[in-house]
Design a protein around this motif. Sequence first.
Motif, PDB file in Angstrom:
ATOM      1  N   ASP A  85      -4.796   4.114  -0.934  1.00  0.00           N
ATOM      2  CA  ASP A  85      -6.057   3.681  -0.906  1.00  0.00           C
ATOM      3  C   ASP A  85      -7.079   2.064  -0.234  1.00  0.00           C
ATOM      4  O   ASP A  85      -8.159   2.052  -0.027  1.00  0.00           O
ATOM      5  CB  ASP A  85      -7.253   4.502  -1.370  1.00  0.00           C
ATOM      6  CG  ASP A  85      -6.714   5.878  -1.860  1.00  0.00           C
ATOM      7  OD1 ASP A  85      -5.840   6.328  -0.334  1.00  0.00           O
ATOM      8  OD2 ASP A  85      -6.839   6.425  -2.273  1.00  0.00           O
ATOM      9  N   ASN A  86      -5.501   0.891  -0.214  1.00  0.00           N
ATOM     10  CA  ASN A  86      -6.241   0.120  -0.025  1.00  0.00           C
ATOM     11  C   ASN A  86      -7.516  -0.423  -1.067  1.00  0.00           C
ATOM     12  O   ASN A  86      -8.338  -1.256  -0.539  1.00  0.00           O
ATOM     13  CB  ASN A  86      -6.550  -0.183   1.454  1.00  0.00           C
ATOM     14  CG  ASN A  86      -6.356  -1.694   2.084  1.00  0.00           C
ATOM     15  OD1 ASN A  86      -5.591  -2.594   1.635  1.00  0.00           O
ATOM     16  ND2 ASN A  86      -7.921  -2.576   2.600  1.00  0.00           N
ATOM     17  N   SER A  87      -7.512  -0.009  -1.918  1.00  0.00           N
ATOM     18  CA  SER A  87      -8.168  -0.330  -3.563  1.00  0.00           C
ATOM     19  C   SER A  87      -8.700  -1.420  -3.992  1.00  0.00           C
ATOM     20  O   SER A  87      -7.691  -1.990  -4.590  1.00  0.00           O
ATOM     21  CB  SER A  87      -8.150   0.888  -4.418  1.00  0.00           C
ATOM     22  OG  SER A  87      -8.482   1.402  -5.750  1.00  0.00           O
ATOM     23  N   TYR A  88      -8.943  -2.391  -3.952  1.00  0.00           N
ATOM     24  CA  TYR A  88      -9.438  -3.241  -4.596  1.00  0.00           C
ATOM     25  C   TYR A  88      -9.506  -3.845  -6.010  1.00  0.00           C
ATOM     26  O   TYR A  88      -8.331  -4.127  -6.216  1.00  0.00           O
ATOM     27  CB  TYR A  88     -10.683  -4.197  -4.404  1.00  0.00           C
ATOM     28  CG  TYR A  88     -11.386  -5.283  -5.148  1.00  0.00           C
ATOM     29  CD1 TYR A  88     -11.092  -6.449  -4.609  1.00  0.00           C
ATOM     30  CD2 TYR A  88     -12.690  -5.442  -5.790  1.00  0.00           C
ATOM     31  CE1 TYR A  88     -11.051  -7.414  -4.856  1.00  0.00           C
ATOM     32  CE2 TYR A  88     -12.134  -6.727  -6.522  1.00  0.00           C
ATOM     33  CZ  TYR A  88     -11.166  -7.545  -6.842  1.00  0.00           C
ATOM     34  OH  TYR A  88     -12.147  -9.201  -7.407  1.00  0.00           O
ATOM     35  N   GLY A 128       0.585  -1.616  -0.157  1.00  0.00           N
ATOM     36  CA  GLY A 128       0.225  -0.279   0.209  1.00  0.00           C
ATOM     37  C   GLY A 128       0.620   1.349  -0.268  1.00  0.00           C
ATOM     38  O   GLY A 128       2.396   1.199  -0.592  1.00  0.00           O
ATOM     39  N   SER A 129       0.150   2.179  -0.096  1.00  0.00           N
ATOM     40  CA  SER A 129       0.773   3.972   0.245  1.00  0.00           C
ATOM     41  C   SER A 129       2.007   3.436   1.858  1.00  0.00           C
ATOM     42  O   SER A 129       1.750   2.975   2.655  1.00  0.00           O
ATOM     43  CB  SER A 129       0.191   5.123   0.817  1.00  0.00           C
ATOM     44  OG  SER A 129       0.721   6.006   0.877  1.00  0.00           O
ATOM     45  N   LYS A 159       2.301   2.972   8.330  1.00  0.00           N
ATOM     46  CA  LYS A 159       3.673   2.438   8.989  1.00  0.00           C
ATOM     47  C   LYS A 159       3.117   1.097   8.057  1.00  0.00           C
ATOM     48  O   LYS A 159       4.181  -0.143   7.718  1.00  0.00           O
ATOM     49  CB  LYS A 159       3.340   2.590  10.477  1.00  0.00           C
ATOM     50  CG  LYS A 159       4.211   1.402  11.049  1.00  0.00           C
ATOM     51  CD  LYS A 159       3.206   0.443  11.559  1.00  0.00           C
ATOM     52  CE  LYS A 159       3.920  -0.259  12.765  1.00  0.00           C
ATOM     53  NZ  LYS A 159       2.965  -1.569  13.468  1.00  0.00           N
ATOM     54  N   PHE A 160       1.828   0.519   8.472  1.00  0.00           N
ATOM     55  CA  PHE A 160       1.723  -1.384   8.035  1.00  0.00           C
ATOM     56  C   PHE A 160       1.668  -1.672   7.138  1.00  0.00           C
ATOM     57  O   PHE A 160       3.074  -2.557   6.566  1.00  0.00           O
ATOM     58  CB  PHE A 160       0.291  -1.315   8.694  1.00  0.00           C
ATOM     59  CG  PHE A 160      -0.474  -1.389   7.129  1.00  0.00           C
ATOM     60  CD1 PHE A 160      -0.745  -2.234   6.160  1.00  0.00           C
ATOM     61  CD2 PHE A 160      -1.247  -0.321   7.450  1.00  0.00           C
ATOM     62  CE1 PHE A 160      -1.499  -2.301   5.109  1.00  0.00           C
ATOM     63  CE2 PHE A 160      -1.870   0.535   6.033  1.00  0.00           C
ATOM     64  CZ  PHE A 160      -1.894  -0.868   5.437  1.00  0.00           C
ATOM     65  N   SER A 161       2.120  -0.572   5.532  1.00  0.00           N
ATOM     66  CA  SER A 161       2.527  -0.331   4.226  1.00  0.00           C
ATOM     67  C   SER A 161       3.883  -1.255   4.347  1.00  0.00           C
ATOM     68  O   SER A 161       4.549  -1.407   3.360  1.00  0.00           O
ATOM     69  CB  SER A 161       1.712  -0.098   3.421  1.00  0.00           C
ATOM     70  OG  SER A 161       2.815  -0.448   2.220  1.00  0.00           O
ATOM     71  N   TRP A 171       7.164  -6.240  -9.599  1.00  0.00           N
ATOM     72  CA  TRP A 171       6.647  -7.177  -8.778  1.00  0.00           C
ATOM     73  C   TRP A 171       6.458  -6.570  -8.129  1.00  0.00           C
ATOM     74  O   TRP A 171       5.834  -7.426  -6.940  1.00  0.00           O
ATOM     75  CB  TRP A 171       6.949  -7.790  -8.912  1.00  0.00           C
ATOM     76  CG  TRP A 171       7.843  -8.758 -10.413  1.00  0.00           C
ATOM     77  CD1 TRP A 171       6.867  -8.722 -11.603  1.00  0.00           C
ATOM     78  CD2 TRP A 171       8.379 -10.461 -10.927  1.00  0.00           C
ATOM     79  NE1 TRP A 171       6.689  -9.742 -12.757  1.00  0.00           N
ATOM     80  CE2 TRP A 171       7.430 -10.947 -11.809  1.00  0.00           C
ATOM     81  CE3 TRP A 171       8.432 -11.862 -10.254  1.00  0.00           C
ATOM     82  CZ2 TRP A 171       8.258 -12.371 -12.646  1.00  0.00           C
ATOM     83  CZ3 TRP A 171       8.905 -12.565 -10.575  1.00  0.00           C
ATOM     84  CH2 TRP A 171       8.305 -13.409 -11.606  1.00  0.00           C
ATOM     85  N   ILE A 172       7.063  -5.592  -7.413  1.00  0.00           N
ATOM     86  CA  ILE A 172       6.304  -5.198  -5.930  1.00  0.00           C
ATOM     87  C   ILE A 172       5.273  -3.536  -6.744  1.00  0.00           C
ATOM     88  O   ILE A 172       5.714  -2.150  -6.587  1.00  0.00           O
ATOM     89  CB  ILE A 172       8.040  -3.944  -5.830  1.00  0.00           C
ATOM     90  CG1 ILE A 172       8.866  -4.838  -5.692  1.00  0.00           C
ATOM     91  CG2 ILE A 172       7.163  -3.196  -4.695  1.00  0.00           C
ATOM     92  CD1 ILE A 172      10.366  -4.154  -5.467  1.00  0.00           C
TER      93      ILE A 172
END
Length: 338
Positions: A223-226, A188-189, A193-195, A217-218
Amino acid sequence: MTGGRRVTIAQVAEGAGVSPATVSRALNHPELVNPKTLARINETIRSLSYAGPVEQYRDGASDGRGLVVVNLPWLDNPFYSEIVHGVRVAAQNAGYDMLISWDNITNETASSFCSMLRRCGASGVITTSPLSAEAIQAVEALVPLVQCAERRTDVAAPYVTVDDHAAAQRATEHLISCGCRRLAIVAGSNDFKFSRERLEGFLDVTRENDVSVQPGWILQVPDNSYALAYSALVHLFDSGEVPDGIFAVSDTFGAAVVRAAHMMGIDIPRDLKVVGFDNAELSTMLTPTLTTVNQPRFRMGYSACKILLDLLDGNELGSRSMVLETELIVRESTATGM
């Protein structure tokens, strides 16, 4: 009065060695404050030659119940539901109400967020958003704040979180143990911190095991967008160079991997193995079911609220930050021999 002016909450808080919110609570709802802390606050007020009302905002509803505000960066992310549930249970057990605030708090918007806290009579804040140090300090000047999931270590605000770096390492090591040598990640962004820490954990393990990760491949999806993750994955799978293992830093991204692989005719787990993160309910609804990292989300919210209540009770020295354990849950998406 001191110097012909009213005594302020900030002055009383500094003299008593407590937070401004604790002083406000002592003035509005003394029955909810630790007796020793209440006595110290009252003595400080007397020592300041208090002769009139302390300037303050009222930190609770007219019925005497306090209010815990939970700040979320995304309202539609299933990860936060159990955190909110944990906060709600702890708050209600202590006689507090809970309010959800969906707000992206920046240095520029911190003042308007604080104005909202005043208007609704907030007692304290639990934030799951990646606030800056300046924004945290602005909120803390008004009410106590506890960080949940996200964490800054350059501020004094306590936190409840998990070791995202170590959890990502275990997830990546699991993919390698399943025979994967061409690994990709859906991250994610870097604002979160988690990303950041999950990406770092993934890259550390791939370097240690001499597993090359192609730059393409990274995948970093905002925005955690599906929908955005799905589009990026279809493009990746259509390139002709397909990884044999993918670590998705959320189950939402993991679901996008499963869907994109199905649309492109890639079999999971035979051709591609996938690990997600969060152990959200949707991880068991997918076909195949998703191997994922479980976070104790209810406990995170519950513990964050308990720390906040401790602060509101004037027990600043009794509050402690917490790093909770995670667990790898192995399901069909990384099965071998299929």
